[in-house]
Design a protein around this motif. Structure first.
Motif, mmCIF file in Angstrom:
data_model
loop_
_atom_site.group_PDB
_atom_site.id
_atom_site.type_symbol
_atom_site.label_atom_id
_atom_site.label_comp_id
_atom_site.label_asym_id
_atom_site.label_seq_id
_atom_site.Cartn_x
_atom_site.Cartn_y
_atom_site.Cartn_z
ATOM 1 N N GLU A 6 -123.293 57.495 -52.390
ATOM 2 C CA GLU A 6 -124.637 57.987 -52.122
ATOM 3 C C GLU A 6 -124.701 59.505 -52.244
ATOM 4 O OE1 GLU A 6 -123.715 54.680 -49.048
ATOM 5 O OE2 GLU A 6 -122.724 56.453 -49.888
ATOM 6 N N CYS A 22 -127.756 56.317 -55.459
ATOM 7 C CA CYS A 22 -126.508 55.598 -55.284
ATOM 8 C C CYS A 22 -125.956 55.266 -56.659
ATOM 9 C CB CYS A 22 -126.728 54.316 -54.471
ATOM 10 S SG CYS A 22 -125.272 53.262 -54.310
ATOM 11 N N TRP A 36 -130.313 49.301 -49.235
ATOM 12 C CA TRP A 36 -130.168 50.519 -48.446
ATOM 13 C C TRP A 36 -130.261 50.164 -46.969
ATOM 14 C CZ3 TRP A 36 -128.714 55.261 -50.045
ATOM 15 C CH2 TRP A 36 -128.846 55.569 -51.400
ATOM 16 N N CYS A 96 -125.673 52.898 -48.981
ATOM 17 C CA CYS A 96 -125.919 52.007 -50.094
ATOM 18 C C CYS A 96 -124.949 50.837 -49.994
ATOM 19 C CB CYS A 96 -125.728 52.751 -51.421
ATOM 20 S SG CYS A 96 -126.072 51.767 -52.893
ATOM 21 N N GLY A 116 -121.095 52.230 -49.463
ATOM 22 C CA GLY A 116 -120.792 53.612 -49.748
ATOM 23 C C GLY A 116 -120.433 54.355 -48.484
#
Length: 125
Positions: A6, A22, A36, A96, A116
Protein backbone atom coordinates in the motif's frame (compact mmCIF):
# COMPACT_ATOMS: atom_id res chain seq x y z
CA UNK A 1 2.70 -15.97 -4.30
CA UNK A 2 0.60 -12.81 -4.20
CA UNK A 3 2.28 -9.82 -2.61
CA UNK A 4 0.65 -6.49 -1.77
CA UNK A 5 2.04 -3.05 -1.01
CA UNK A 6 0.00 0.00 0.00
CA UNK A 7 0.94 3.64 -0.48
CA UNK A 8 -0.64 7.08 -0.39
CA UNK A 9 -1.47 7.51 3.28
CA UNK A 10 -1.00 10.85 4.99
CA UNK A 11 -2.30 13.52 7.33
CA UNK A 12 -5.17 15.62 5.99
CA UNK A 13 -7.90 17.94 7.22
CA UNK A 14 -11.53 16.92 7.49
CA UNK A 15 -13.23 17.34 4.14
CA UNK A 16 -10.06 16.71 2.17
CA UNK A 17 -9.45 13.89 -0.28
CA UNK A 18 -6.80 11.22 -0.39
CA UNK A 19 -5.98 8.39 -2.75
CA UNK A 20 -4.56 5.06 -1.62
CA UNK A 21 -2.89 2.64 -4.00
CA UNK A 22 -2.11 -1.04 -3.70
CA UNK A 23 0.35 -2.72 -6.02
CA UNK A 24 -0.23 -6.42 -6.63
CA UNK A 25 2.62 -8.76 -7.49
CA UNK A 26 2.12 -12.33 -8.61
CA UNK A 27 -1.56 -11.87 -9.45
CA UNK A 28 -3.08 -15.07 -10.84
CA UNK A 29 -5.03 -15.14 -14.10
CA UNK A 30 -7.99 -16.89 -12.54
CA UNK A 31 -10.45 -15.87 -9.83
CA UNK A 32 -9.06 -13.00 -7.78
CA UNK A 33 -10.47 -10.19 -5.70
CA UNK A 34 -9.05 -7.50 -3.45
CA UNK A 35 -10.38 -5.52 -0.53
CA UNK A 36 -9.51 -2.57 1.66
CA UNK A 37 -9.72 -2.83 5.44
CA UNK A 38 -8.87 -0.33 8.15
CA UNK A 39 -7.95 -0.58 11.79
CA UNK A 40 -7.70 2.08 14.47
CA UNK A 41 -5.68 1.51 17.67
CA UNK A 42 -7.60 -0.71 20.05
CA UNK A 43 -10.25 -1.46 17.44
CA UNK A 44 -10.93 -4.49 15.31
CA UNK A 45 -10.06 -4.47 11.65
CA UNK A 46 -13.12 -3.51 9.63
CA UNK A 47 -14.13 -3.90 6.03
CA UNK A 48 -14.05 -0.81 3.82
CA UNK A 49 -14.42 -1.88 0.21
CA UNK A 50 -13.76 -4.72 -2.23
CA UNK A 51 -13.54 -5.27 -5.97
CA UNK A 52 -13.38 -8.31 -8.24
CA UNK A 53 -10.71 -8.26 -10.92
CA UNK A 54 -12.59 -10.02 -13.68
CA UNK A 55 -15.74 -7.88 -13.87
CA UNK A 56 -14.87 -5.00 -11.56
CA UNK A 57 -17.86 -5.54 -9.27
CA UNK A 58 -17.57 -3.35 -6.17
CA UNK A 59 -18.87 -3.34 -2.61
CA UNK A 60 -18.65 -0.72 0.15
CA UNK A 61 -19.18 -0.48 3.85
CA UNK A 62 -22.12 1.74 4.75
CA UNK A 63 -19.80 4.13 6.57
CA UNK A 64 -17.93 5.03 3.38
CA UNK A 65 -20.58 4.55 0.71
CA UNK A 66 -20.88 7.65 -1.44
CA UNK A 67 -17.51 9.00 -0.28
CA UNK A 68 -15.02 6.29 -1.26
CA UNK A 69 -14.50 4.73 -4.67
CA UNK A 70 -12.53 1.56 -5.35
CA UNK A 71 -11.11 0.71 -8.76
CA UNK A 72 -8.53 -1.55 -10.34
CA UNK A 73 -6.16 -1.22 -13.26
CA UNK A 74 -5.57 -4.68 -14.69
CA UNK A 75 -2.70 -3.57 -16.93
CA UNK A 76 -0.85 -1.93 -14.03
CA UNK A 77 -1.83 -4.52 -11.41
CA UNK A 78 -3.01 -1.86 -9.02
CA UNK A 79 -6.11 -1.23 -6.96
CA UNK A 80 -6.98 2.30 -5.88
CA UNK A 81 -9.16 3.66 -3.10
CA UNK A 82 -10.24 7.24 -3.77
CA UNK A 83 -11.38 8.79 -0.50
CA UNK A 84 -13.39 12.00 -0.60
CA UNK A 85 -14.86 14.15 2.17
CA UNK A 86 -12.69 12.49 4.79
CA UNK A 87 -13.81 12.56 8.40
CA UNK A 88 -11.87 12.15 11.66
CA UNK A 89 -13.56 8.77 12.10
CA UNK A 90 -11.76 7.60 8.97
CA UNK A 91 -8.44 7.80 10.81
CA UNK A 92 -6.86 4.34 10.78
CA UNK A 93 -4.23 2.15 9.22
CA UNK A 94 -5.55 1.04 5.86
CA UNK A 95 -4.68 -2.43 4.58
CA UNK A 96 -4.95 -3.96 1.15
CA UNK A 97 -6.03 -7.60 1.13
CA UNK A 98 -6.40 -10.25 -1.56
CA UNK A 99 -8.03 -13.62 -2.04
CA UNK A 100 -7.10 -16.15 -4.69
CA UNK A 101 -9.84 -18.51 -5.81
CA UNK A 102 -13.38 -18.84 -4.52
CA UNK A 103 -14.35 -17.88 -1.01
CA UNK A 104 -17.39 -17.71 1.23
CA UNK A 105 -17.36 -13.93 1.49
CA UNK A 106 -15.41 -10.71 1.19
CA UNK A 107 -16.30 -8.56 4.21
CA UNK A 108 -14.53 -10.48 6.95
CA UNK A 109 -10.82 -10.46 7.70
CA UNK A 110 -10.82 -14.25 7.53
CA UNK A 111 -12.04 -14.11 3.92
CA UNK A 112 -8.58 -13.02 2.75
CA UNK A 113 -5.26 -14.83 2.55
CA UNK A 114 -2.86 -12.03 1.61
CA UNK A 115 -2.25 -8.70 3.30
CA UNK A 116 -0.11 -5.64 2.79
CA UNK A 117 1.83 -3.79 5.47
CA UNK A 118 -0.71 -0.98 5.76
CA UNK A 119 -0.59 2.79 5.33
CA UNK A 120 -1.58 5.36 7.94
CA UNK A 121 -4.40 7.81 7.25
CA UNK A 122 -4.95 10.58 9.77
CA UNK A 123 -7.82 13.04 9.44
CA UNK A 124 -7.87 16.05 11.75
CA UNK A 125 -10.88 18.27 12.45
Amino acid sequence: QVRLAESGGGWVQAGDSLTLSCTVSGRPLGTFYTGWFRQAPGKEREFVSAITWNLGATSYADSVKGRFTISRDIAKNTVTLQMNNLKPEDTAVYYCAAKVGYGLGYRAESDYDNWGQGTQVTVSS
